[in-house]
Design a protein around this motif. Sequence first.
Motif, short mmCIF file in Angstrom:
data_model
loop_
_atom_site.label_atom_id
_atom_site.label_comp_id
_atom_site.label_asym_id
_atom_site.label_seq_id
_atom_site.Cartn_x
_atom_site.Cartn_y
_atom_site.Cartn_z
N LEU A 427 0.83 -1.20 0.00
CA LEU A 427 0.00 0.00 0.00
C LEU A 427 0.87 1.25 0.00
O LEU A 427 0.68 2.16 -0.83
N ARG A 428 1.84 1.33 0.90
CA ARG A 428 2.65 2.54 1.04
C ARG A 428 3.54 2.75 -0.18
O ARG A 428 3.77 3.89 -0.59
N ALA A 431 1.50 4.62 -2.75
CA ALA A 431 0.70 5.76 -2.31
C ALA A 431 1.18 7.05 -2.97
O ALA A 431 2.37 7.29 -3.11
N LEU A 451 -1.69 11.57 4.75
CA LEU A 451 -1.77 10.20 4.24
C LEU A 451 -0.78 9.24 4.90
O LEU A 451 -1.14 8.08 5.15
N ASN A 455 -2.12 5.78 6.33
CA ASN A 455 -1.59 4.51 5.81
C ASN A 455 -1.12 3.60 6.94
O ASN A 455 -1.28 2.37 6.87
N GLU A 459 -2.43 -0.06 7.37
CA GLU A 459 -1.47 -1.17 7.40
C GLU A 459 -1.73 -2.12 8.57
O GLU A 459 -1.50 -3.33 8.44
#
Length: 567
Positions: A427-428, A431, A451, A455, A459
């Motif tokens: 995800l990160r 981003a 963000l 995140n 997570e």
Amino acid sequence: MSKLPEPIEWTPSPVEHIKIKSNFLRGTIVEGLANDTTGAICSDDTQLIKFHGSYQQTDRDLDGERKKQKLEPLYSFMIRARVPAGIATADQWLVFDRLADQYANGTLKLTTRQAFQWHGILKRNLKKTLQGINTTLLDTIAACGDVNRNVMATSNEGLSPLVAEVATFAQTISDHLLPKTTAYHEIWLDKKLLSEGGSDEEPILGKTYLPRKFKIALATPPYNDTDVFANDIGLIAIGEGDRLVGFNVAVGGGMGMTFGNAETYPRLADVIGYVSKEEALQLIEETVKIQRDYGNRENRKLARFKYTLDRLGTDVFKEMLEQRSGIRLQPAKPYEFTQNGDVFGWKQNSRGKWFLGLFVEHGRVKDVGNYKLKSALRDLARIKVCDFRLTGNQGLVLGHIDEGDKVQVEKILSKYQVDHVDNLSGLRKHAIACVALNTCTLAFAEAERYLPQLNTKIEAILQELDLTHEDILIRMTGCPNGCGRPFLGEIGLVGRTLGKYNLYLGAGFLGERLNTLYREMLDENEILDELSTLLALYAEERNAGEHFGDFVVRAGIVEPSQSVATI
């Protein structure tokens, strides 16, 4: 051959009037810079200075307190350097790093268009900063404004033998479409002034330039790391072996929209055919000229090329383009995209040079605690073992590194605790966040400053579901103008007001499908509750290899967007 539509006689918008009377972007910028009674320039010139690569901003964190004290807002300026294909030398990096400390807020921002930004520059330092940038043989003209913006291209030569040639063509496009006015050199570089009504001409852009900004990106399959379908013109490189032969041409992409205005919308570009590399530049020029002649100059919210294209119709536009250029588009060639984000770690090109992809969270180059990214990159620039290549996802590639210098590069990065991305979640790594508050005048909500912590909370959910290393595109912006391409996020968060966001779901992982509005005006707890439920379903019910965006569409959680990149 059918008769082409006639251009519409628009009633010029206020910004069009400013451009008309500006004498090719001069306005009263010189006088405004000399006025030391205010930190601002006049309203008309705030429009014109964009063409020179700068936006006037305020520190919105301080606006309320300064108003109470009867002080004017703390005005400052953002400067953006135009860097075609995002490639900068070590010497250029050193100058940019110094300017960030000397005149800006101490950081460099790497943008989603592969450009550099400096924030927090006071008016008295604006000219000195622009002159400093120009000493590097890069400049800021056409980095903003109603012109063709920075031309993007895949910058990591370790990914494909076509990358270098495609990047060179991006530079060619940028040079060809640059404004021809001498106002930039007169105002910022103290060149000789032309006489009133002098000999400036704009054969491509016209005296009043384009109706709105115009964006071009090139992608080198199988990597769509420039989000090619989000651009007014997207060029998909087609090669034969190691040789570039031409491009599939996509037209009409654009991310921005306005809340509450159904006439505005994000749109992905349509692939309209193939053109050889020898004919591509002429085709691009004629596309820009069609937008110049047919774009809406009355309502700026409807002035982007995507609206011109939809008003004309794609088939009519294609016929116009072929007639005006004398070039017959061929059927699109086969291609495949397999990745949308950046590629991290070491890659080697066909000539034996090495390229190292680095993660830069939301493109902000700074030192934080023991993680001293800015210091590490400064040290690398000083020893001149690499160049610096910005990506379309706010990342950085250290390029053209000799085999014998790899150990030294790793040693410097390790010294400053700039690690590779093995410990980052999927995800990160993917981003993206725009600048938003505190400097962007358009932002309704936070993005870049918020963000990372959101995140971290997402997570925790991913870890419980054993999804930590699953690649998921999340993008957040402080408004719907689309600078961070939020409508191409599998999870898209678009600010509505402080602390509240619209949640969009279901974009394609490869940038070929927009997402769909799922919920409105969610605060952090509501965002986490929604994502917790959705990610749990994804962990339980996904097919092998299925991306999150595809899952929420297949599961009927959202309807697929109607704007899909097509051939």
